[in-house]
Design an enzyme around this catalytic site. Structure first.
Site, mmCIF file in Angstrom:
data_model
loop_
_atom_site.group_PDB
_atom_site.id
_atom_site.type_symbol
_atom_site.label_atom_id
_atom_site.label_comp_id
_atom_site.label_asym_id
_atom_site.label_seq_id
_atom_site.Cartn_x
_atom_site.Cartn_y
_atom_site.Cartn_z
ATOM 1 N N GLU A 270 -6.561 9.752 -1.192
ATOM 2 C CA GLU A 270 -5.952 8.427 -1.331
ATOM 3 C C GLU A 270 -4.514 8.512 -0.850
ATOM 4 O O GLU A 270 -3.808 9.471 -1.164
ATOM 5 C CB GLU A 270 -5.895 7.949 -2.794
ATOM 6 C CG GLU A 270 -7.172 7.521 -3.430
ATOM 7 C CD GLU A 270 -6.945 6.999 -4.870
ATOM 8 O OE1 GLU A 270 -5.775 6.718 -5.243
ATOM 9 O OE2 GLU A 270 -7.927 6.893 -5.614
ATOM 10 N N GLU A 330 -0.373 -2.710 -8.244
ATOM 11 C CA GLU A 330 -1.718 -2.122 -8.219
ATOM 12 C C GLU A 330 -2.750 -3.067 -7.613
ATOM 13 O O GLU A 330 -3.798 -2.626 -7.124
ATOM 14 C CB GLU A 330 -2.154 -1.728 -9.636
ATOM 15 C CG GLU A 330 -1.337 -0.608 -10.255
ATOM 16 C CD GLU A 330 -1.635 0.748 -9.638
ATOM 17 O OE1 GLU A 330 -2.713 0.903 -9.037
ATOM 18 O OE2 GLU A 330 -0.785 1.648 -9.756
#
Length: 349
Positions: A270, A330
């Site tokens: 990621e 987020e």
């Protein structure tokens, strides 16, 4: 953490030209020359397109690698025959049962791997970011059980078993050559590293220069974080670092070398930059575009400590996810909106 001279970068306000480029990206083909770039398909949202449309979007943009965080049935069905390489997650909440029972591991592999024989699964990520806490003790044993199940299924030469960690495992990271794992994480890490070395599997690393930058703005420049520094910022012996991505990655390589894992390769499972939800100066579409665009170009080569080899890397994430908890950033790591239009222009060529 990394210490360096402070500098300031003022992001340009999007112009008519950039808006035209955004229209142009709709026509562009995302190509993964050398196939180093994948994109994580998170689904923590209630407004995403159906899985078949998502896989079509990957194919439309020629994205050849994907990560999903558990056995999403719709996604696995849609991936049949697609040839997209996949990181498939073994759910954190399943690790205790899998670690304690080989039959449970065998069943998991049969239902989620063997049953999808025409899905191109490359890695199984046994747990995600659980280096400490009550589940950590089960990661190593669960990896062993899943490896046994993969071997029994005749898939050990095709699928590698690993786990995904993040930089909290480091005690030291500056300068990169002093990279060192935290002693209180060694009970978790040592069995994992030993397993990976024995099975010649890579370590999966979720790594975000964004988070390092926002936690250390006084000592890290935005240019260093988004690959736009014009010259070396950190000189570490024979190694010169022009960007934070390489410095963080090499700190993990240095730590692995000190822990018996010098032979291991790291896959960046990621990385990304949020386009909104923060202070409006760092979390901008422009900075997200610059960071992700530069990642795509940069990972075709290696790092100062590991030169010459491309860095297999997965951008986070395919979509903005409106149900992710925590800071509003987020919800804004996506390359695409749920309506499948790009969040900002990005050229994967």
């Amino acid at each position: 953490m990394h210490k360096m001279a402070k500098s300031h970068v003022v992001a340009n306000v999007p112009s008519v030209v950039s808006k035209l480029l955004l229209l142009g990206v709709l026509m562009a083909t995302i190509t993964t020359t050398g196939a180093q770039i994948g994109v994580c398909y998170g689904d923590f949202a209630d407004n995403l397109p159906p899985a078949r449309e998502v896989i079509s979007l990957y194919n439309q943009y020629n994205i050849k690698r994907m990560r999903i965080y558990g056995p999403n049935r719709d996604a696995l069905e849609a991936l049949r025959g697609s040839n997209i390489e996949l990181i498939l997650g073994v759910e954190n909440e399943r690790l205790q049962n899998i670690a304690s029972n080989q039959a449970t591991a065998d069943d998991w592999v049969q239902r989620n791997v063997v049953a999808y024989g025409n899905v191109n699964i490359k890695y199984l990520a046994v747990g995600n970011e659980i280096e400490s806490g009550p589940f950590a003790q089960y990661v190593g044993p669960a990896m062993e059980k899943i490896q046994n199940a993969i071997s029994k299924a005749g898939l050990a030469n095709r699928i590698k078993v690993s786990t995904a960690v993040h930089p909290v495992i480091l005690q030291e990271s500056y300068p990169p050559s002093k990279g060192l794992f935290r002693q209180d994480h060694r009970a978790f890490l040592d069995p994992v590293i030993g397993f990976l070395v024995r099975n010649k599997s890579p370590l999966l690393l979720n790594m975000y220069p964004y988070f390092s930058y926002i936690s250390n703005r006084g000592s890290i420049s935005l240019q260093y974080a988004v690959f736009t520094s014009p010259s070396v910022v950190v000189q570490d012996g024979q190694y010169g670092y022009q960007n934070l991505f390489d410095a963080l990655l090499d700190a993990h390589y240095a730590a692995l070398e000190k822990a018996g894992g010098g032979s291991l390769r790291i896959v960046v499972s990621e990385t990304g930059w949020p386009s909104a939800g923060g202070d409006g100066q760092v979390t901008t579409k422009e900075n997200a575009k610059v960071y992700n665009s530069n990642v795509i170009k940069h990972v075709k080569g290696g790092t100062p400590r590991r030169p010459g080899s491309p860095i297999e890397t997965y951008l986070f994430a395919m979509f903005n996810e409106n149900l992710k908890p925590g800071d509003r950033t987020e919800n804004n790591f996506g390359l695409f909106y749920p309506n499948k239009s790009p969040v900002y222009p990005i050229n994967f060529n």
